[in-house]
Design a protein around this motif. Structure first.
Motif, PDB file in Angstrom:
ATOM      1  N   GLU A 381       0.826  -1.212   0.000  1.00 16.00           N
ATOM      2  CA  GLU A 381       0.000   0.000   0.000  1.00 16.00           C
ATOM      3  C   GLU A 381       0.860   1.261   0.000  1.00 16.00           C
ATOM      4  O   GLU A 381       0.501   2.275  -0.596  1.00 16.00           O
ATOM      5  N   LEU A 382       2.003   1.182   0.692  1.00 14.31           N
ATOM      6  CA  LEU A 382       2.892   2.349   0.756  1.00 14.31           C
ATOM      7  C   LEU A 382       3.796   2.458  -0.468  1.00 14.31           C
ATOM      8  O   LEU A 382       4.435   3.491  -0.683  1.00 14.31           O
ATOM      9  N   ARG A 412      -7.732  -6.660  13.718  1.00 15.72           N
ATOM     10  CA  ARG A 412      -7.818  -5.224  13.449  1.00 15.72           C
ATOM     11  C   ARG A 412      -6.737  -4.484  14.234  1.00 15.72           C
ATOM     12  O   ARG A 412      -6.109  -3.550  13.719  1.00 15.72           O
ATOM     13  N   ASP A 413      -6.537  -4.886  15.491  1.00 15.86           N
ATOM     14  CA  ASP A 413      -5.458  -4.288  16.290  1.00 15.86           C
ATOM     15  C   ASP A 413      -4.099  -4.566  15.656  1.00 15.86           C
ATOM     16  O   ASP A 413      -3.243  -3.681  15.564  1.00 15.86           O
ATOM     17  N   LEU A 414      -3.882  -5.813  15.231  1.00 10.22           N
ATOM     18  CA  LEU A 414      -2.588  -6.182  14.652  1.00 10.22           C
ATOM     19  C   LEU A 414      -2.343  -5.429  13.354  1.00 10.22           C
ATOM     20  O   LEU A 414      -1.243  -4.916  13.113  1.00 10.22           O
ATOM     21  N   SER A 415      -3.351  -5.359  12.508  1.00  9.39           N
ATOM     22  CA  SER A 415      -3.205  -4.646  11.243  1.00  9.39           C
ATOM     23  C   SER A 415      -2.886  -3.175  11.474  1.00  9.39           C
ATOM     24  O   SER A 415      -2.003  -2.602  10.824  1.00  9.39           O
ATOM     25  N   ALA A 416      -3.591  -2.566  12.425  1.00 11.45           N
ATOM     26  CA  ALA A 416      -3.341  -1.151  12.731  1.00 11.45           C
ATOM     27  C   ALA A 416      -1.936  -0.952  13.273  1.00 11.45           C
ATOM     28  O   ALA A 416      -1.240   0.012  12.910  1.00 11.45           O
ATOM     29  N   SER A 417      -1.495  -1.873  14.150  1.00 11.22           N
ATOM     30  CA  SER A 417      -0.160  -1.752  14.740  1.00 11.22           C
ATOM     31  C   SER A 417       0.925  -1.837  13.669  1.00 11.22           C
ATOM     32  O   SER A 417       1.849  -1.011  13.626  1.00 11.22           O
ATOM     33  N   VAL A 418       0.823  -2.837  12.795  1.00  9.43           N
ATOM     34  CA  VAL A 418       1.840  -3.005  11.756  1.00  9.43           C
ATOM     35  C   VAL A 418       1.798  -1.851  10.762  1.00  9.43           C
ATOM     36  O   VAL A 418       2.841  -1.380  10.285  1.00  9.43           O
ATOM     37  N   THR A 419       0.605  -1.363  10.457  1.00 12.14           N
ATOM     38  CA  THR A 419       0.486  -0.225   9.544  1.00 12.14           C
ATOM     39  C   THR A 419       1.181   1.004  10.110  1.00 12.14           C
ATOM     40  O   THR A 419       1.872   1.741   9.386  1.00 12.14           O
ATOM     41  N   LEU A 421       3.699   1.033  12.245  1.00 14.77           N
ATOM     42  CA  LEU A 421       5.142   0.804  12.181  1.00 14.77           C
ATOM     43  C   LEU A 421       5.670   1.010  10.765  1.00 14.77           C
ATOM     44  O   LEU A 421       6.713   1.660  10.569  1.00 14.77           O
ATOM     45  N   ALA A 422       4.958   0.474   9.778  1.00  8.54           N
ATOM     46  CA  ALA A 422       5.410   0.589   8.388  1.00  8.54           C
ATOM     47  C   ALA A 422       5.387   2.034   7.914  1.00  8.54           C
ATOM     48  O   ALA A 422       6.279   2.478   7.181  1.00  8.54           O
ATOM     49  N   THR A 423       4.378   2.773   8.336  1.00  6.93           N
ATOM     50  CA  THR A 423       4.241   4.166   7.891  1.00  6.93           C
ATOM     51  C   THR A 423       5.344   5.044   8.469  1.00  6.93           C
ATOM     52  O   THR A 423       5.879   5.924   7.796  1.00  6.93           O
ATOM     53  N   LEU A 424       5.683   4.792   9.728  1.00  9.58           N
ATOM     54  CA  LEU A 424       6.661   5.640  10.414  1.00  9.58           C
ATOM     55  C   LEU A 424       8.108   5.211  10.162  1.00  9.58           C
ATOM     56  O   LEU A 424       9.037   5.927  10.559  1.00  9.58           O
ATOM     57  N   ALA A 425       8.299   4.066   9.515  1.00  8.65           N
ATOM     58  CA  ALA A 425       9.657   3.541   9.322  1.00  8.65           C
ATOM     59  C   ALA A 425      10.435   4.392   8.319  1.00  8.65           C
ATOM     60  O   ALA A 425      10.033   4.525   7.165  1.00  8.65           O
ATOM     61  N   ASP A 426      11.524   4.980   8.765  1.00  8.85           N
ATOM     62  CA  ASP A 426      12.392   5.738   7.864  1.00  8.85           C
ATOM     63  C   ASP A 426      13.192   4.776   6.993  1.00  8.85           C
ATOM     64  O   ASP A 426      13.761   3.792   7.484  1.00  8.85           O
TER      65      ASP A 426
END
Length: 552
Positions: A381-382, A412-419, A421-426
């Motif tokens: 998605e990113l 839903r919690d797991l998906s949100a958590s991983v999302t 992390l992935a979004t904020l990962a430099d």
């Protein structure tokens, strides 16, 4: 709507042969298919082996002469030995898997008069197993040979139990279907894997209602949609997947949404409405949170499920809809029936195939493959590759699989958590500081509300003071320090999620057990419980309080 007829069959290298003018006085099975006045064949898929290409072309020319409205497609199959069962079946299986059947507009006849006996048997099996949808057609010559006499034909509609003739191919196909239902995630929980194995068999063999029970976010909706897609791929449904959350339906709007209405049926009904049950005709209707339906709607649904007919609101004329029902709920419908909130007859009707989907916290061994799956989705998605550093991955999985991680929202919690992390990962790299921040966020998210009297949590998933009093007695709890009450509550929470005393001990002592020469987690936990007059047998007995018996 009249469907176009499409015939699939092998070229008869002997029966269909003939080149001179006399061939028209001879009965040729394939050509005879288009010579019947009461049958119009839209298309013929004529299968042949390359050495017989000239004959196949001659037959196509003759069929066009006899029936100009018929399209004949020549389909070469490179079969070295037409009497080799494995080779013939594999070639036909692969061809059928790649063919684009359109059962909404076309009906399929599979011709089994021509071809080797091996080819005829293989075609029979493919039709019987629904890899080729439709019926068999068998042609017979006339009693007296006469020019233009096509003989006779007979249709055979198979309704037989499955044959496991080529066990490895069918077994591989079943495993493919199971992996499809699991979205390709290599789950490791034995109980969940066994559940999915059975769901796969039910999905492809049964049209009866299916009931999924489980907490919010456990994957009921996702599994229902994957079941529909599996049925669609097998040509077992022609319609669409229609999903509705019954918790959003209230008053007249509930019946109108599901069953439709006539104009003027109630205030605001300005035009006719078909309703979702009719939209799901020939498809799958998924009613999520079916326990939220009102009793009137439950009665109407029962009639629709049993008779495939129902009355729209304000109408005195029944309408029909042949849908398959999958229902989901986070309630125990047995309790709802006992309380009079759910109809017993409807529950009996939808409970033929009933499955309880475990929450994510009850499947700790499946968290790692699901993290990988969610990370791949988030990266797609990113539009970039995202990966954990080694130490970050270890830290995240240790926390995610621990009793401290409640996963109250499940996937839903797991998906949100991983999302997050992935979004904020430099640069697409998830490091340890990012994981530590995410763990703090999750702890805050799951922090239970404080108990008004003693600071113990009273939210689902944690035990409060009154819970402990019900188990130990009021006087015992009053004599305990807050520290001991908090610790015991946490230990009992872990026990409630474990199947055995050893499993609970392993979770509670997973760090210190690595530092001991003799590991006996069960004995350590047994001694701790004994300090409060508790033992595992009592905890798992029928008299144990219901707030901690939820795993049974």
């Amino acid at each position: 709507m009249r469907k176009n007829k499409v015939v699939i069959g092998f070229l008869g290298t002997q029966l269909d042969s003939g080149r001179g003018a006399g061939r028209w006085e001879k009965w040729r099975p394939t050509v005879s298919l288009v010579q019947h006045e009461d049958v119009v064949i839209e298309r013929l898929e004529l299968l042949y082996t390359p050495p017989h290409q000239d004959l196949a072309q001659q037959v196509r020319v003759d069929m066009v002469i006899a029936s100009p409205e018929t399209t004949v497609n020549l389909v070469p199959l490179p079969i070295a030995d037409p009497w080799d069962f494995g080779e013939v079946y594999a070639k036909l299986f692969d061809w059928a898997r790649g063919y684009r059947f359109d059962t909404e507009r076309e009906e399929y006849w599979t011709h089994i008069t021509t071809g080797t006996h091996v080819a005829q048997i293989c075609l029979f099996l493919l039709v019987e197993s629904r890899r080729i949808p439709g019926v068999l057609v068998q042609t017979s010559p006339p009693k007296r040979q006469k020019m233009g006499n096509p003989g006779s034909y007979a249709l055979i509609d198979l309704d037989l139990s499955r044959y496991d003739v080529i066990a490895q191919r069918f077994g591989a196909e079943q495993q493919d279907a199971v992996q499809f239902l699991k979205s390709g995630i290599a789950t490791r929980n034995a109980r969940f894997n066994a559940l999915i194995d059975e769901v796969e068999r039910v999905a492809v063999r049964s049209r009866a209602p299916i009931l999924f029970t489980g907490p919010t976010g456990a994957g009921k909706s996702h599994l229902a949609r994957r079941m529909f897609e599996l049925k669609k791929s097998r040509h077992q449904v022609e319609g669409e997947f229609v999903e509705v959350n019954c918790a959003t339906l209230h008053g007249d709007g509930a019946a109108s949404t599901l069953f439709g209405h006539k104009k003027g049926a109630f205030t605001g009904a300005a035009a006719d409405r078909a309703g979702l049950l009719r939209t799901a005709h020939k498809g799958v209707l998924f009613l999520d949170e079916i326990g939220e339906l009102g009793l009137d709607e439950q009665a109407m649904l029962l009639k629709a499920v049993e008779e495939k007919r129902f009355y729209p609101m304000g109408s005195d004329r029944e309408v029909a809809s042949d849908f398959e029902l999958i229902a989901g709920t986070n309630r125990d419908l047995r309790t709802e029936v006992a309380a009079g909130r759910f109809r017993e007859d409807l529950y009996a009707r939808i409970n033929l195939w009933s499955y309880v989907l475990p929450g994510l916290a009850q499947r700790p061994e499946d968290i790692e493959p699901n993290v990988d799956h969610q990370l791949a989705r988030a990266g797609a998605e990113l539009g970039r590759s995202v990966r954990f550093s080694n130490e970050a991955r270890v830290a995240y999985l240790r926390y995610a699989q621990s009793p401290e991680a409640l996963w109250t929202g499940n996937f839903r919690d797991l998906s949100a958590s991983v999302t997050r992390l992935a979004t904020l990962a430099d640069s697409g790299r998830i490091g340890l500081p990012l994981v530590e921040a995410e763990m703090a966020r999750l702890r805050w998210l799951w922090q239970p509300a404080s108990d008004a009297r003693n600071g113990l949590a009273s939210t689902p998933g944690a035990l409060g003071r009154d819970d402990l009093a019900a188990l130990l007695g009021e006087e015992t709890v009053e004599a305990m320090d807050l520290f001991d009450r908090l610790q015991l509550a946490a230990v009992l929470q872990v026990c409630s999620q474990a199947r055995t005393l050893s499993d609970a001990g392993r979770l509670l002592f997973q760090v210190s057990r690595t530092q001991r020469t003799v590991v006996n987690d069960a004995d350590r936990l047994r001694k701790y419980l004994a300090r409060f007059g508790l033992d595992w047998e009592r905890l798992t007995s029928a008299s144990f309080p219901s707030w901690l018996g939820r795993r049974h």
